[in-house]
Design a protein around this motif. Structure first.
Motif, PDB file in Angstrom:
ATOM      1  N   ARG A  83      -7.663   6.623  -0.537  1.00  0.00           N
ATOM      2  CA  ARG A  83      -7.758   6.495  -1.992  1.00  0.00           C
ATOM      3  C   ARG A  83      -6.443   6.817  -2.674  1.00  0.00           C
ATOM      4  O   ARG A  83      -5.605   7.541  -2.148  1.00  0.00           O
ATOM      5  N   LYS A  84      -6.324   6.311  -3.898  1.00  0.00           N
ATOM      6  CA  LYS A  84      -5.206   6.698  -4.743  1.00  0.00           C
ATOM      7  C   LYS A  84      -5.339   8.176  -5.080  1.00  0.00           C
ATOM      8  O   LYS A  84      -6.441   8.726  -5.095  1.00  0.00           O
ATOM      9  N   THR A  96       3.197   9.672   0.358  1.00  0.00           N
ATOM     10  CA  THR A  96       3.888   8.916  -0.687  1.00  0.00           C
ATOM     11  C   THR A  96       4.489   7.669  -0.047  1.00  0.00           C
ATOM     12  O   THR A  96       4.965   7.709   1.088  1.00  0.00           O
ATOM     13  N   TYR A  97       4.431   6.571  -0.762  1.00  0.00           N
ATOM     14  CA  TYR A  97       4.969   5.312  -0.243  1.00  0.00           C
ATOM     15  C   TYR A  97       5.511   4.476  -1.386  1.00  0.00           C
ATOM     16  O   TYR A  97       5.265   4.757  -2.548  1.00  0.00           O
ATOM     17  N   GLN A  98       6.249   3.441  -1.023  1.00  0.00           N
ATOM     18  CA  GLN A  98       6.824   2.544  -2.020  1.00  0.00           C
ATOM     19  C   GLN A  98       6.017   1.261  -2.074  1.00  0.00           C
ATOM     20  O   GLN A  98       5.611   0.737  -1.036  1.00  0.00           O
ATOM     21  N   THR A  99       5.795   0.769  -3.290  1.00  0.00           N
ATOM     22  CA  THR A  99       5.169  -0.531  -3.495  1.00  0.00           C
ATOM     23  C   THR A  99       6.226  -1.472  -4.048  1.00  0.00           C
ATOM     24  O   THR A  99       7.379  -1.065  -4.256  1.00  0.00           O
ATOM     25  N   ILE A 106      -1.167   7.942  -1.619  1.00  0.00           N
ATOM     26  CA  ILE A 106      -2.504   7.663  -1.096  1.00  0.00           C
ATOM     27  C   ILE A 106      -3.001   8.926  -0.397  1.00  0.00           C
ATOM     28  O   ILE A 106      -2.204   9.680   0.170  1.00  0.00           O
ATOM     29  N   GLU A 107      -4.311   9.164  -0.478  1.00  0.00           N
ATOM     30  CA  GLU A 107      -4.906  10.352   0.124  1.00  0.00           C
ATOM     31  C   GLU A 107      -6.097   9.967   0.995  1.00  0.00           C
ATOM     32  O   GLU A 107      -6.704   8.912   0.809  1.00  0.00           O
ATOM     33  N   VAL A 108      -6.414  10.869   1.919  1.00  0.00           N
ATOM     34  CA  VAL A 108      -7.588  10.731   2.762  1.00  0.00           C
ATOM     35  C   VAL A 108      -8.130  12.137   3.024  1.00  0.00           C
ATOM     36  O   VAL A 108      -7.357  13.111   3.031  1.00  0.00           O
ATOM     37  N   GLN A 109      -9.429  12.250   3.198  1.00  0.00           N
ATOM     38  CA  GLN A 109      -9.997  13.555   3.530  1.00  0.00           C
ATOM     39  C   GLN A 109      -9.533  13.944   4.936  1.00  0.00           C
ATOM     40  O   GLN A 109      -9.588  13.134   5.861  1.00  0.00           O
TER      41      GLN A 109
END
Length: 182
Positions: A83-84, A96-99, A106-109
């Motif tokens: 998720r964002k 963190t990433y570049q678009t 983006i995050e994840v549990q």
């Protein structure tokens, strides 16, 4: 149902100068408004993965959420949500990433995957590959591996598919567009 790439591709609407001048946005909304196209997409992914050895489907926010749950259900696999930032509770990992348009997170549990798990990452489109690369990094940080990155559309000239393959992640897409395809 037989996969018809031309029919699928013809439903993807080009939107010039969105979200900024010079960009041709590939609007997949019409694919989901067509029951035939939706079935073609889902059936194509199911046929690809039904006999594969992997443990989870990882859906990327936001348009990966359109296919991820369907595939998880049809393939009887657990669904992981990437998720964002700020959308998930509990202990999280973030990347963190570049678009094409700037930086994002983006995050994840943190307990979504375990050592030995393998994930098919699903998104709508591969452009620069930033979101999928970030999800792959998060997957690896949890001790799991990426089985494959999958999407409806590839924009190969932006290099995302190549970048994924360079780090050992196979890529599968249903169709591709050159940047000058209108």
């Amino acid at each position: 149902m037989i996969f018809d790439e031309f029919a699928l591709k013809s439903l993807i609407r080009p939107v010039p100068d969105f979200p900024k001048p010079g960009v041709v946005f590939r609007d997949i909304t019409p694919l989901f408004q067509s029951p035939r196209a939706l079935r073609m997409m889902v059936d194509s992914f199911i046929q690809r993965y039904v006999e594969n050895e992997f443990t989870h489907i990882g859906a990327l926010d936001a348009r990966g959420f359109l296919l991820g749950p369907i595939l998880a259900y049809e393939l009887n696999k657990p669904l992981i949500l990437f998720r964002k930032k700020g959308k998930l509770p509990c202990d999280l990992l973030e990347e963190t990433y570049q678009t094409e348009y700037g930086d994002a997170v983006i995050e994840v549990q943190a307990d979504s995957l375990c050592e030995g798990d393998s994930v098919v990452l699903i998104d709508d489109l591969i452009a620069t590959g930033g979101t999928l690369l970030a999800a792959a990094n998060l997957t690896r940080r949890m001790g799991a591996r990426v089985h494959e990155a999958a999407a409806i559309v590839d924009l190969p000239e932006l290099g995302g598919s190549r970048r994924l393959q360079e780090i050992g992640i196979p890529v599968f897409t249903l169709t591709a567009f050159a940047l000058d395809d209108r």
